[in-house]
Design a protein around this motif. Structure first.
Motif, short mmCIF file in Angstrom:
data_model
loop_
_atom_site.label_atom_id
_atom_site.label_comp_id
_atom_site.label_asym_id
_atom_site.label_seq_id
_atom_site.Cartn_x
_atom_site.Cartn_y
_atom_site.Cartn_z
N ARG A 180 0.83 -1.21 0.00
CA ARG A 180 0.00 0.00 0.00
C ARG A 180 0.86 1.26 0.00
O ARG A 180 1.96 1.27 0.56
N ALA A 213 0.47 3.88 1.66
CA ALA A 213 0.70 4.34 3.03
C ALA A 213 1.84 3.60 3.71
O ALA A 213 2.38 4.08 4.72
N SER A 214 2.21 2.44 3.16
CA SER A 214 3.29 1.63 3.75
C SER A 214 4.63 1.85 3.06
O SER A 214 5.59 1.12 3.32
N TYR A 215 4.70 2.85 2.17
CA TYR A 215 5.91 3.05 1.37
C TYR A 215 7.14 3.32 2.23
O TYR A 215 7.13 4.18 3.12
#
Length: 305
Positions: A21, A23-25
């Protein structure tokens, strides 16, 4: 003639398009994911060579968020040796490679933001082919785009945007006739303006045409490909799933339809991508038929039987 299938090998236990995701980068996630994706891609290519499937469409997700502003990691430098090694393998085995960016790549959109993001995605995918050291016969396949209420204006907007593209993208870009909006005739208009090759889709032509016989349509599309700069005609092959809505691709190769289609080639050399749900299973059946007809090379001696 080469036969291929797109993106996913359902026989192997890996994916070349794993992601995470937004947001998890993190850069660490990029490194881990690209490492795994490239390793799987190599396995897929080796499987294909072993089984005589020498045309492959690489999925666009090799590098997560490869064209997104969030990804500032220098993956082109970090993974240059791995991309080069894959490219060397592709060239040594005389494979044909393509990408087909997702439907959000729309060069004729009236929204400048969509056009800007579309160009960034084409630059990203083309750069992977460049890193592999592949020449301009490795292609980026897109559609003309949307109608937006006026076919002529939509075509002119595509042409105008195409002329602004980096040369490295222009030399790889091809357009595909589709099943609802832009026919082979429309694509020929674009080709006449800017010289872009037309990737021919037989099933789309069956759904949307101007009464051009299949053999003539193939000839017209093939005539847009420069034999040196572009290579032989790339095409997509599928057929109608019986009992489903018009335009629904069949889930598995219908051998009698495939044999009938091959008669329309009339000696024309093509590289054929099977857009069929069961991927390599149908591709293996198709290449066996072509071998039977003397239209594909025999399996390598090392291939499993």
């Amino acid at each position: 003639m080469k036969i291929g299938y797109p993106c996913v090998n359902e026989t192997l236990d890996c994916s070349a398009a794993t992601t995470f995701r937004l947001a998890s980068y993190t850069d660490e996630r990029v490194v881990t994911t690209v490492t795994n994706n490239l390793a799987c891609l190599q396995r897929i290519l080796e499987f294909n060579v072993q089984h005589g499937l020498l045309f492959f469409r690489i999925g666009s997700g090799i590098v997560p968020f490869g064209s997104h502003a969030v990804n500032t990691f220098p993956w082109q430098t970090e993974f240059a040796p791995q991309f080069r090694a894959i490219g060397d393998y592709i060239k040594a085995e005389q494979m044909r490679i393509s990408f087909h960016p997702d439907q959000f790549v729309v060069l004729n959109s009236p929204d400048p933001g969509i056009v800007e993001r579309s160009i960034a995605e084409l630059v990203y995918q083309g750069s992977m082919l460049d890193l592999m050291g592949l020449d301009s016969t490795a292609k980026l396949q897109i559609h003309v785009g949307g109608l937006y209420g006026d076919r002529d204006v939509a075509i002119e907007r595509f042409i105008a945007t195409y002329r602004t593209l980096p040369e490295a993208v222009q030399v790889r870009l091809v357009i595909e006739n589709d099943d609802r909006l832009f026919s082979l005739r429309d694509c020929l208009r674009v080709h006449e303006a800017v010289g872009i090759p037309i990737l021919f889709d037989n099933f789309h032509h069956e759904c949307l045409n101007h009464d051009e016989p299949m053999q003539e349509a193939l000839r017209l599309a093939a005539g847009t490909w420069h034999p040196t700069h572009d290579g032989v005609l790339m095409m997509d092959y599928s057929s109608q799933q019986l009992g489903e809505r018009k335009g629904k691709h069949t889930s598995s190769l219908v051998e009698e339809r495939f044999r009938e289609f091959v008669t329309h080639l009339n000696g024309l050399d093509v590289d054929m991508m099977l857009e069929i749900k069961d991927k390599e299973a149908s591709a293996l059946r198709a290449v066996a038929i072509l071998r039977e007809l003397g239209l594909a090379a025999p399996l390598p001696l090392s291939a499993s039987v």
